[in-house]
Design a protein around this motif. Structure first.
Motif, PDB file in Angstrom:
ATOM      1  N   ASP A 429      -4.919 -18.354  -1.569  1.00 16.12           N
ATOM      2  CA  ASP A 429      -5.345 -17.837  -2.873  1.00 16.12           C
ATOM      3  C   ASP A 429      -6.474 -16.813  -2.729  1.00 16.12           C
ATOM      4  OD1 ASP A 429      -3.553 -19.637  -4.172  1.00 16.12           O
ATOM      5  OD2 ASP A 429      -5.020 -21.237  -3.880  1.00 16.12           O
ATOM      6  N   SER A 430      -6.297 -15.866  -1.824  1.00 17.55           N
ATOM      7  CA  SER A 430      -7.357 -14.915  -1.497  1.00 17.55           C
ATOM      8  C   SER A 430      -6.845 -13.490  -1.542  1.00 17.55           C
ATOM      9  CB  SER A 430      -7.935 -15.231  -0.113  1.00 17.55           C
ATOM     10  OG  SER A 430      -8.557 -16.507  -0.111  1.00 17.55           O
ATOM     11  N   VAL A 431      -7.754 -12.569  -1.890  1.00 12.24           N
ATOM     12  CA  VAL A 431      -7.399 -11.161  -2.059  1.00 12.24           C
ATOM     13  C   VAL A 431      -8.381 -10.303  -1.268  1.00 12.24           C
ATOM     14  CG1 VAL A 431      -7.170  -9.266  -3.708  1.00 12.24           C
ATOM     15  CG2 VAL A 431      -6.446 -11.585  -4.348  1.00 12.24           C
ATOM     16  N   PHE A 432      -7.832  -9.390  -0.465  1.00 17.24           N
ATOM     17  CA  PHE A 432      -8.615  -8.420   0.300  1.00 17.24           C
ATOM     18  C   PHE A 432      -8.172  -7.044  -0.182  1.00 17.24           C
ATOM     19  CE2 PHE A 432      -7.989 -12.292   2.646  1.00 17.24           C
ATOM     20  CZ  PHE A 432      -9.203 -12.566   3.253  1.00 17.24           C
ATOM     21  N   GLU A 433      -9.016  -6.349  -0.933  1.00 15.96           N
ATOM     22  CA  GLU A 433      -8.538  -5.223  -1.719  1.00 15.96           C
ATOM     23  C   GLU A 433      -8.426  -3.908  -0.958  1.00 15.96           C
ATOM     24  OE1 GLU A 433     -11.246  -5.293  -4.988  1.00 15.96           O
ATOM     25  OE2 GLU A 433     -10.057  -6.762  -6.114  1.00 15.96           O
ATOM     26  N   GLU A 434      -9.462  -3.492  -0.247  1.00 18.01           N
ATOM     27  CA  GLU A 434      -9.453  -2.187   0.413  1.00 18.01           C
ATOM     28  C   GLU A 434      -9.831  -2.375   1.873  1.00 18.01           C
ATOM     29  OE1 GLU A 434     -11.587   0.953  -1.615  1.00 18.01           O
ATOM     30  OE2 GLU A 434     -11.488  -0.182  -3.496  1.00 18.01           O
ATOM     31  N   MET A 435      -8.833  -2.688   2.692  1.00 16.95           N
ATOM     32  CA  MET A 435      -9.046  -2.887   4.124  1.00 16.95           C
ATOM     33  C   MET A 435      -8.556  -1.636   4.851  1.00 16.95           C
ATOM     34  SD  MET A 435     -10.383  -5.962   4.104  1.00 16.95           S
ATOM     35  CE  MET A 435     -11.068  -5.698   2.443  1.00 16.95           C
ATOM     36  N   ALA A 436      -9.422  -1.028   5.643  1.00 18.16           N
ATOM     37  CA  ALA A 436      -9.116   0.287   6.210  1.00 18.16           C
ATOM     38  C   ALA A 436      -8.296   0.215   7.494  1.00 18.16           C
ATOM     39  CB  ALA A 436     -10.429   1.033   6.476  1.00 18.16           C
ATOM     40  N   GLU A 437      -8.326  -0.917   8.203  1.00 16.98           N
ATOM     41  CA  GLU A 437      -7.700  -0.994   9.528  1.00 16.98           C
ATOM     42  C   GLU A 437      -6.835  -2.240   9.621  1.00 16.98           C
ATOM     43  OE1 GLU A 437     -10.795  -0.853  12.447  1.00 16.98           O
ATOM     44  OE2 GLU A 437     -11.860   0.776  11.427  1.00 16.98           O
ATOM     45  N   ASP A 438      -6.015  -2.286  10.670  1.00 19.70           N
ATOM     46  CA  ASP A 438      -5.184  -3.455  10.909  1.00 19.70           C
ATOM     47  C   ASP A 438      -6.041  -4.647  11.327  1.00 19.70           C
ATOM     48  OD1 ASP A 438      -2.914  -2.021  10.331  1.00 19.70           O
ATOM     49  OD2 ASP A 438      -2.489  -1.547  12.444  1.00 19.70           O
ATOM     50  N   ASP A 439      -5.574  -5.833  10.998  1.00 22.25           N
ATOM     51  CA  ASP A 439      -6.236  -7.057  11.449  1.00 22.25           C
ATOM     52  C   ASP A 439      -6.077  -7.228  12.954  1.00 22.25           C
ATOM     53  OD1 ASP A 439      -5.016  -8.708   8.506  1.00 22.25           O
ATOM     54  OD2 ASP A 439      -6.986  -7.827   8.842  1.00 22.25           O
ATOM     55  N   VAL A 440      -7.007  -7.975  13.533  1.00 23.88           N
ATOM     56  CA  VAL A 440      -6.921  -8.371  14.943  1.00 23.88           C
ATOM     57  C   VAL A 440      -6.708  -9.877  14.962  1.00 23.88           C
ATOM     58  CG1 VAL A 440      -8.118  -8.513  17.143  1.00 23.88           C
ATOM     59  CG2 VAL A 440      -8.428  -6.492  15.684  1.00 23.88           C
ATOM     60  N   VAL A 441      -5.548 -10.308  15.433  1.00 21.34           N
ATOM     61  CA  VAL A 441      -5.221 -11.728  15.514  1.00 21.34           C
ATOM     62  C   VAL A 441      -4.550 -11.973  16.860  1.00 21.34           C
ATOM     63  CG1 VAL A 441      -3.939 -13.656  14.512  1.00 21.34           C
ATOM     64  CG2 VAL A 441      -4.924 -11.900  13.017  1.00 21.34           C
ATOM     65  N   ARG A 442      -5.257 -12.651  17.755  1.00 19.99           N
ATOM     66  CA  ARG A 442      -4.669 -13.004  19.045  1.00 19.99           C
ATOM     67  C   ARG A 442      -5.288 -14.310  19.541  1.00 19.99           C
ATOM     68  NH1 ARG A 442      -8.024  -8.472  20.813  1.00 19.99           N
ATOM     69  NH2 ARG A 442      -9.614  -9.181  22.294  1.00 19.99           N
ATOM     70  N   GLY A 443      -4.472 -15.075  20.218  1.00 23.07           N
ATOM     71  CA  GLY A 443      -4.949 -16.358  20.704  1.00 23.07           C
ATOM     72  C   GLY A 443      -5.204 -17.333  19.572  1.00 23.07           C
ATOM     73  N   VAL A 444      -4.282 -17.391  18.598  1.00 26.61           N
ATOM     74  CA  VAL A 444      -4.430 -18.279  17.443  1.00 26.61           C
ATOM     75  C   VAL A 444      -3.130 -19.046  17.269  1.00 26.61           C
ATOM     76  CG1 VAL A 444      -4.966 -18.448  14.985  1.00 26.61           C
ATOM     77  CG2 VAL A 444      -5.924 -16.568  16.332  1.00 26.61           C
ATOM     78  N   THR A 445      -3.225 -20.365  17.110  1.00 33.29           N
ATOM     79  CA  THR A 445      -2.069 -21.165  16.733  1.00 33.29           C
ATOM     80  C   THR A 445      -2.378 -21.868  15.416  1.00 33.29           C
ATOM     81  OG1 THR A 445      -2.818 -23.127  17.945  1.00 33.29           O
ATOM     82  CG2 THR A 445      -1.449 -21.552  19.149  1.00 33.29           C
ATOM     83  N   GLY A 446      -1.332 -22.094  14.646  1.00 30.13           N
ATOM     84  CA  GLY A 446      -1.523 -22.792  13.385  1.00 30.13           C
ATOM     85  C   GLY A 446      -2.211 -21.963  12.315  1.00 30.13           C
ATOM     86  N   LEU A 447      -1.977 -20.643  12.328  1.00 30.16           N
ATOM     87  CA  LEU A 447      -2.521 -19.789  11.276  1.00 30.16           C
ATOM     88  C   LEU A 447      -1.596 -19.858  10.061  1.00 30.16           C
ATOM     89  CD1 LEU A 447      -4.474 -17.613  10.188  1.00 30.16           C
ATOM     90  CD2 LEU A 447      -3.016 -15.896  11.309  1.00 30.16           C
ATOM     91  N   VAL A 448      -2.158 -20.226   8.912  1.00 27.65           N
ATOM     92  CA  VAL A 448      -1.385 -20.343   7.687  1.00 27.65           C
ATOM     93  C   VAL A 448      -2.040 -19.466   6.618  1.00 27.65           C
ATOM     94  CG1 VAL A 448      -0.592 -21.891   5.856  1.00 27.65           C
ATOM     95  CG2 VAL A 448      -0.632 -22.681   8.232  1.00 27.65           C
ATOM     96  N   LEU A 449      -1.262 -18.566   6.030  1.00 31.18           N
ATOM     97  CA  LEU A 449      -1.704 -17.736   4.906  1.00 31.18           C
ATOM     98  C   LEU A 449      -0.833 -18.069   3.709  1.00 31.18           C
ATOM     99  CD1 LEU A 449      -2.021 -14.270   6.723  1.00 31.18           C
ATOM    100  CD2 LEU A 449      -3.738 -16.081   6.534  1.00 31.18           C
ATOM    101  N   ARG A 450      -1.447 -18.447   2.599  1.00 34.91           N
ATOM    102  CA  ARG A 450      -0.715 -18.812   1.400  1.00 34.91           C
ATOM    103  C   ARG A 450      -1.313 -18.079   0.205  1.00 34.91           C
ATOM    104  NH1 ARG A 450       2.859 -19.872   3.863  1.00 34.91           N
ATOM    105  NH2 ARG A 450       3.867 -21.864   4.355  1.00 34.91           N
ATOM    106  N   GLU A 451      -0.490 -17.287  -0.469  1.00 36.71           N
ATOM    107  CA  GLU A 451      -0.967 -16.487  -1.593  1.00 36.71           C
ATOM    108  C   GLU A 451      -2.147 -15.602  -1.172  1.00 36.71           C
ATOM    109  OE1 GLU A 451       0.279 -16.059  -4.570  1.00 36.71           O
ATOM    110  OE2 GLU A 451       1.893 -17.543  -4.438  1.00 36.71           O
ATOM    111  N   VAL A 452      -1.952 -14.905  -0.053  1.00 34.56           N
ATOM    112  CA  VAL A 452      -2.954 -13.986   0.471  1.00 34.56           C
ATOM    113  C   VAL A 452      -2.446 -12.559   0.293  1.00 34.56           C
ATOM    114  CG1 VAL A 452      -4.189 -13.212   2.539  1.00 34.56           C
ATOM    115  CG2 VAL A 452      -3.886 -15.667   2.108  1.00 34.56           C
ATOM    116  N   TRP A 453      -3.306 -11.716  -0.277  1.00 35.81           N
ATOM    117  CA  TRP A 453      -2.954 -10.333  -0.555  1.00 35.81           C
ATOM    118  C   TRP A 453      -3.929  -9.405   0.158  1.00 35.81           C
ATOM    119  CZ3 TRP A 453       1.183  -9.180  -3.925  1.00 35.81           C
ATOM    120  CH2 TRP A 453       1.751 -10.294  -4.550  1.00 35.81           C
TER     121      TRP A 453
END
Length: 463
Positions: A429-453
């Protein structure tokens, strides 16, 4: 004075927690917030007898130039001898060296009162038992200090001014002499070699900066209403304490190196509420000792509540680490507002394979981030660019709900170690409105995004 273990056992439901066994997946407990009311009920500010001991009756002069160290010492001693009460600092500016609190003593600053600390390091001697960046030693006294005390408080609407600047205290943080770097290396080596704390003597002739306020092995602590500013390094630093309330405090220290706002370290049952932070480093940083010394002391931070605070400048809004060796568990932050061009991250966990320890059961909700200069949420197990080492940290079970971020380079910077991932991060249930670059996600297990914008696009994923 009760032992540290009895302090922890006395907190109902707050048993000493061993490091969680194994490295299995650990999704955050969706009912984790149910623990908060019980923690909140246990955290109760101390009360003091209705006796008042003005420092002016013991010779203090509020003209900003007369040294008042002896007057503070005498007023505190008289208050303690009477069975406790309030040491009153009337309106005026009082120049002093170290102030050491006693059992059942409330240091109260009236409106218009400023405690103005000396810039002479000799005024913070003899050395005392303290911690420097997670390692115990004998060093310059913190400016306001209490050791193994019960029922201590700093209250009022006045100002505690450390008076550090580029030519006093802060200059020790650089490389040109005088520099703390050789002493930091020496202290780290002593800790690794198991040198007894009593023999790790620094102070005169050394350059390890003291904290502004440090309560060490204390029980029933209150800091309320005051403004603190311009510490040599960390501003408010409870260590190995139980039952701590920090309420409606303003930390205004944006320019100093390592000028963290509030750093509870190896503490149990801590409430930080309705505070405002404008700092030169992390606003709130929850810690638990570092490396070999953290393993020797082996004391976690648990049951830390951060409620309705405002974070402006700083390396992180609510941070855990980098000193995580004793473990950090059951941290909750909610109803906080974070925003500044100089706020690097809003939520941050930082550690590495030298630190070890664990960070588990961490909960955020209803967080508003106007802007940040780096990632909104960062969990990085390679702090100081260290990916490998002998003590991999166990980090996971992190839950973020109802976060709204305006502008930042990226929403997520999540970096595990090779073979040692971050285990279990849930964002909902989270909103990130103006993100300029790609996310960095590595070495993560069990990442869950629900209703994320992110940037108007729904990015749900995970099980």
């Amino acid at each position: 004075m009760k032992s540290r273990r009895s302090f922890l056992a006395a907190a109902a439901g707050a048993v000493l927690a061993p490091q969680p066994a194994g490295r299995a997946e650990a999704a955050p407990d969706l009912d984790g917030w149910a623990r908060v009311p019980g923690i909140r009920r246990r955290i109760r500010p101390p009360r003091f007898p209705r006796r008042t001991f003005p420092v002016t009756r013991h010779g203090a002069v509020g003209d900003g130039t007369a040294m008042c160290t002896d007057a503070f010492r005498q007023a505190i001693a008289a208050c303690a001898a009477a069975g406790g009460g309030r040491v009153l600092v009337p309106a005026g500016t009082y120049l002093t060296g170290a102030i050491h609190l006693a059992d059942n003593v409330e240091l109260h600053l009236e409106a218009g009162a400023t405690i103005r600390f000396s810039r002479d390091p000799a005024d913070y001697l003899p050395v005392v038992h303290t911690r420097y960046e997670g390692v115990e030693l004998m060093n310059y006294s913190p400016f306001v200090y209490a050791y193994e005390r019960e029922n201590v408080a700093i209250t009022g609407s006045g100002t505690i001014d450390g008076r550090a600047d580029a030519t006093h205290w802060w200059d020790w943080s650089g490389d040109p002499p005088p520099s703390e770097r050789p002493d930091k290396n020496l202290l780290a080596a002593m800790a690794e070699q198991g040198v007894p704390v009593a023999e790790r003597v620094f102070g005169a002739g050394h350059y390890l900066r003291p904290n502004l306020i440090q309560l060490y092995r204390c029980r029933n602590v209150l800091i309320e209403g005051v403004t603190v500013k311009d510490s040599p390094m960390w501003n408010i630093h409870p260590v190995l304490c139980t039952n701590v309330t920090i309420r409606e405090v303003t930390v205004d220290s944006p320019n100093g190196p390592n000028n963290d706002g509030c750093d509870p370290e190896s503490c149990v049952d801590v409430l930080i509420e309705r505070c405002e932070f404008n700092t030169g480093d992390d606003c709130v940083a929850i810690k638990a000792g570092k490396n070999a010394d953290g393993r020797r002391v082996n004391a976690p931070s648990m049951n830390v509540l951060v409620d309705s605070c405002v974070m402006r400048d700083g390396n992180g809004g609510v941070t855990i680490g980098s000193e995580t060796t004793g473990g950090v568990r059951w941290v909750y932050a909610w109803n906080c507002t974070m925003s500044s061009p100089r706020l690097e991250r809003a939520i941050r966990v930082k550690t590495n394979p030298d630190r070890g320890g664990y960070v588990r059961d961490v909960y955020f909700r209803d967080i508003t981030v106007g802007q940040a200069a780096d990632a909104v949420i960062e969990v990085a197990l390679n702090y100081e660019n260290k990916d490998t080492g002998p003590y991999f940290p166990d980090v996971g079970a992190i839950d973020v709900r109802r976060l709204r971020a305006g502008r930042a380079p990226r929403a997520f910077n999540l970096i595990g170690n090779p073979g040692n991932p971050i285990r279990g991060v849930r964002v909902a249930d989270s909103v990130f409105e103006e993100m300029a670059e790609d996310d960095v996600v590595r070495g993560v297990t069990g990442l869950v995004l629900r209703e994320v914008w992110i940037n108007g696009r729904r990015v749900d994923s995970g099980g």
